[in-house]
Every structure is written in structure tokens, then in C-alpha cells.
Design a protein around this motif. Sequence first.
Motif, PDB file in Angstrom:
ATOM      1  N   TYR A 206       0.864  -1.188   0.000  1.00 15.68           N
ATOM      2  CA  TYR A 206       0.000   0.000   0.000  1.00 15.68           C
ATOM      3  C   TYR A 206       0.891   1.225   0.000  1.00 15.68           C
ATOM      4  O   TYR A 206       1.834   1.309   0.795  1.00 15.68           O
TER       5      TYR A 206
ATOM      6  N   GLN B   9     -15.559  -8.177   6.358  1.00 18.04           N
ATOM      7  CA  GLN B   9     -15.313  -7.821   7.756  1.00 18.04           C
ATOM      8  C   GLN B   9     -16.194  -6.610   8.070  1.00 18.04           C
ATOM      9  O   GLN B   9     -16.250  -5.680   7.272  1.00 18.04           O
TER      10      GLN B   9
ATOM     11  N   VAL C  79       3.613   0.391   2.729  1.00 20.07           N
ATOM     12  CA  VAL C  79       3.315  -0.685   3.677  1.00 20.07           C
ATOM     13  C   VAL C  79       3.458  -2.027   2.969  1.00 20.07           C
ATOM     14  O   VAL C  79       2.798  -2.280   1.962  1.00 20.07           O
TER      15      VAL C  79
ATOM     16  N   PRO D 218      -8.181  -1.547  -2.423  1.00 26.53           N
ATOM     17  CA  PRO D 218      -8.352  -0.101  -2.645  1.00 26.53           C
ATOM     18  C   PRO D 218      -7.333   0.451  -3.647  1.00 26.53           C
ATOM     19  O   PRO D 218      -6.350  -0.220  -3.973  1.00 26.53           O
TER      20      PRO D 218
ATOM     21  N   SER E 285      -3.817  -8.568  14.401  1.00 23.76           N
ATOM     22  CA  SER E 285      -4.301  -7.429  13.623  1.00 23.76           C
ATOM     23  C   SER E 285      -3.159  -6.845  12.778  1.00 23.76           C
ATOM     24  O   SER E 285      -2.049  -6.677  13.268  1.00 23.76           O
ATOM     25  N   GLY E 286      -3.441  -6.581  11.512  1.00 23.81           N
ATOM     26  CA  GLY E 286      -2.436  -5.987  10.636  1.00 23.81           C
ATOM     27  C   GLY E 286      -1.526  -6.992   9.961  1.00 23.81           C
ATOM     28  O   GLY E 286      -0.586  -6.617   9.249  1.00 23.81           O
ATOM     29  N   SER E 287      -1.804  -8.303  10.127  1.00 20.32           N
ATOM     30  CA  SER E 287      -0.904  -9.309   9.536  1.00 20.32           C
ATOM     31  C   SER E 287      -1.149  -9.501   8.038  1.00 20.32           C
ATOM     32  O   SER E 287      -0.376 -10.202   7.386  1.00 20.32           O
ATOM     33  N   GLY E 288      -2.231  -8.922   7.504  1.00 16.76           N
ATOM     34  CA  GLY E 288      -2.462  -8.996   6.058  1.00 16.76           C
ATOM     35  C   GLY E 288      -3.625  -9.901   5.654  1.00 16.76           C
ATOM     36  O   GLY E 288      -3.802 -10.188   4.472  1.00 16.76           O
ATOM     37  N   LYS E 289      -4.427 -10.333   6.628  1.00 16.29           N
ATOM     38  CA  LYS E 289      -5.512 -11.288   6.359  1.00 16.29           C
ATOM     39  C   LYS E 289      -6.528 -10.702   5.368  1.00 16.29           C
ATOM     40  O   LYS E 289      -6.858 -11.314   4.355  1.00 16.29           O
ATOM     41  N   SER E 290      -7.041  -9.502   5.684  1.00 15.68           N
ATOM     42  CA  SER E 290      -8.049  -8.898   4.787  1.00 15.68           C
ATOM     43  C   SER E 290      -7.441  -8.559   3.436  1.00 15.68           C
ATOM     44  O   SER E 290      -8.090  -8.716   2.396  1.00 15.68           O
ATOM     45  N   THR E 291      -6.194  -8.107   3.445  1.00 14.74           N
ATOM     46  CA  THR E 291      -5.521  -7.790   2.179  1.00 14.74           C
ATOM     47  C   THR E 291      -5.493  -9.030   1.287  1.00 14.74           C
ATOM     48  O   THR E 291      -5.762  -8.945   0.085  1.00 14.74           O
TER      49      THR E 291
ATOM     50  N   ASN F 174      -4.966   2.587  -3.523  1.00 19.29           N
ATOM     51  CA  ASN F 174      -3.551   2.791  -3.184  1.00 19.29           C
ATOM     52  C   ASN F 174      -2.775   1.477  -3.044  1.00 19.29           C
ATOM     53  O   ASN F 174      -1.606   1.479  -2.670  1.00 19.29           O
TER      54      ASN F 174
ATOM     55  N   LEU G  80       5.080  -2.258   9.262  1.00 23.62           N
ATOM     56  CA  LEU G  80       5.255  -2.857   7.927  1.00 23.62           C
ATOM     57  C   LEU G  80       5.783  -1.881   6.886  1.00 23.62           C
ATOM     58  O   LEU G  80       5.973  -2.235   5.733  1.00 23.62           O
TER      59      LEU G  80
ATOM     60  N   THR H 142       1.244   4.959   1.059  1.00 24.56           N
ATOM     61  CA  THR H 142       0.605   5.935   1.937  1.00 24.56           C
ATOM     62  C   THR H 142       1.493   7.177   2.005  1.00 24.56           C
ATOM     63  O   THR H 142       2.654   7.160   1.555  1.00 24.56           O
TER      64      THR H 142
END
Length: 327
Positions: free
Chosen positions: A14, A98, A21, A59, A43-49, A61, A276, A16
Amino acid sequence: MNSILEIEGLTVKYKTRYGTVHALSNVSFSVKKGSIVGIIGESGSGKSTLGHTILRTLPENARIESGKIMFEGSDLLEIDEEVFRREFRWKKISMIFQNSMNAFSPVHRIQDQLLDVARKCFPNKSRNELLEIIKEKLRIANIDESVLKKYPHELSGGQRQRVAIGMALLADPEIVIADEPTTGLDVVTQYQILNRLKEIQKDLGITLLLITHDVSVVAALSTDVLVLYAGKVLEYGDIKRVFKNSHHPYTYLLLRSYPEMGKEKLYEIPGSPPDLRNPPSGCVFHPRCPYATDLCRKEEPKLVEIEEGHFSACHYATSFNKEVNSL
Ligand code: ATP
Ligand code: MG
């Protein structure tokens, strides 16, 4: 192995204002048809990505730097956007997003939103035919069709989540990605929804990618588990092998940090996941790993198959495993 999805060397970043990231780095794994793969990580480990990359709903970016997602002989990342929208998204692969409150528009009734998706899946069907399909899927998701006339805010969190499940099933997809499908719900509702999801997966022969940070959910439902940490796969394989015989210190510590796992002493993993924008050298987990050595600080371990279908990315996968098993 009869795999339905093969992910090879997936790297997603990503952009930013504050830097780039590294959300997914060289992620590879394959998914057996009809399996339930629990995708766990803090949280933030990349699951949703990962979910959004497969469904191509990242998204603006985000940038997919490299990798392939092979499904039925083609690379999903190479398919023309229009073809993907018409023939793949919702129809072959769908997602339960989510936070269902954001998944629905607050100003439209549930019926209109479901009709919208249904029309995309079945452009030649009449409105009445579409409504019949919608009602059938809501029945499968165990929710009364009276919700159709309501607005999202008039539904409870559990009801919204069931509607989201019905929506994901509209076009009988082969793969469903469920991103934290029960987070924020009370324990009883959570249990009911997860049970229903498991029944649906079995009845309809769907392959389910179940994203969650809750180890007990994965333990209860999954056939396989993918352990993500700071955008990397640290361990992957059959749930029994990975959970009973972890070959990565992170998995071992993660399991011990959950009371449900029946351990006498709760263990807290020291420290927190890395930034990250500037991931650590060597093994991403080394700054928090009680077993780290100089090698771990310098050299990134490869994801290696340590027994059939069981992969670990730890320089000391085997010796670590022997050590903890003899404790
Ligand atoms: P959670 O359990 O909190 O849902 P996650 O495992 O789903 O976390 P992701 O949402 O995939 O994690 O995020 C992975 C990394 O990418 C995080 O560092 C996050 O801050 C970053 N990230 C996610 N979405 C964006 C975005 N749109 N722009 C910039 N960075 C993002
Ligand atoms: Mg997420």
C-alpha cells in the motif's frame, strides 16, 4: 492433491503518505477443494488484504507487485476486469466482508442491495426470479425473509451477518472468503452463525477461507490453517498437524496465548508486530522470538515442507519442534 486455488509468491503493498506498507510478502499456499482454511494472525498481519487480493477488491492505493492466483487453470490477476466482474466475483468466488455494517449501504433496503448483486450474477432473470433466489439463500443462511424490507441499521449484528452470508451464496460460488464473520457478536450468536456456516460449507461443497484472529474459531471449524505474520506465511498445513505439532515458534506461542486451548498457563507473546513500512531484516518474527539467533536476524527463512502438506518458515523448525515436544 486436488487444489482449487494456488497462490504463488503474492506480494502486495500500500502506498501511503507516510511510506510504503509491505502488507503481503511472497505469500504462497494452495487450497484443497472442499477444505476450510483458517487464516489466522494478529491485527495488521495482512488477512483482509489477502481476501481482497483474491476477490480483486483492493483499494486504489494498493499495488500487486508480483504473484499469481491460479484458479481453474487461469491466473485471477491476469483476467480482464470486466470479465472478472461478470464471471468470477460473486459467481465463483465471493466474500463475507469484515464488519457487515460497512458492507451494506445505510440508505437502501436490504432487498434492493441483494437485488443489485443478484442482477449482476443473473442478468437475464426477472425480478421475481431473482427474489426467489434471494429468499432461498436467506433460508439457507437461517434468516427470515422479512429482513428484505428493512434497512441495515434495523437489523441486529447477527442478522446482518446472516444476510451477508446469504448474499455471498447468491450465485452458488465455489469459494467463499469469510473475513471475521462473527467478530463483535455475542458468543451464542457467534457459535450459531459459525455452525451454520460449517453446515452450509459441507452441504454445498464450498471451499471456505475463514479469516479470523480467533484461534478457537479456527480450531473448531478448519481443516487447514495458514498462519500469517507481518504479511508472511510462517506456517501452513493440516489443522491437526499445525496445532498439535507446531513447527514455528510463533504458532506455538499464539496457541499458548489462548485460554480455550486448554493450556494450564497462559503465555503472552512479548512485544508487538513490526511496522510494515520498515519490516525487520531476516525472519520477520525474530524481534519477538525467544529462540532467535544471529542467523534469524540476518537471513530470511524459506517456507519449507517439513512433512507432507505441512510448511514452516523457521530456520529451526525441526529442532524447535523437538525441543518443545520434550518439555
Ligand atoms: P485486522 O485483524 O485488524 O483486520 P488484517 O490482518 O486484516 O488486520 P490488513 O487489513 O490486511 O490486516 O492490513 C495489513 C497491513 O496493511 C496493515 O499494516 C494495515 O495497516 C495496512 N493497510 C490495510 N489497508 C490499507 C490501506 N487501504 N492503505 C494503507 N495501508 C493499509
Ligand atoms: Mg482484516
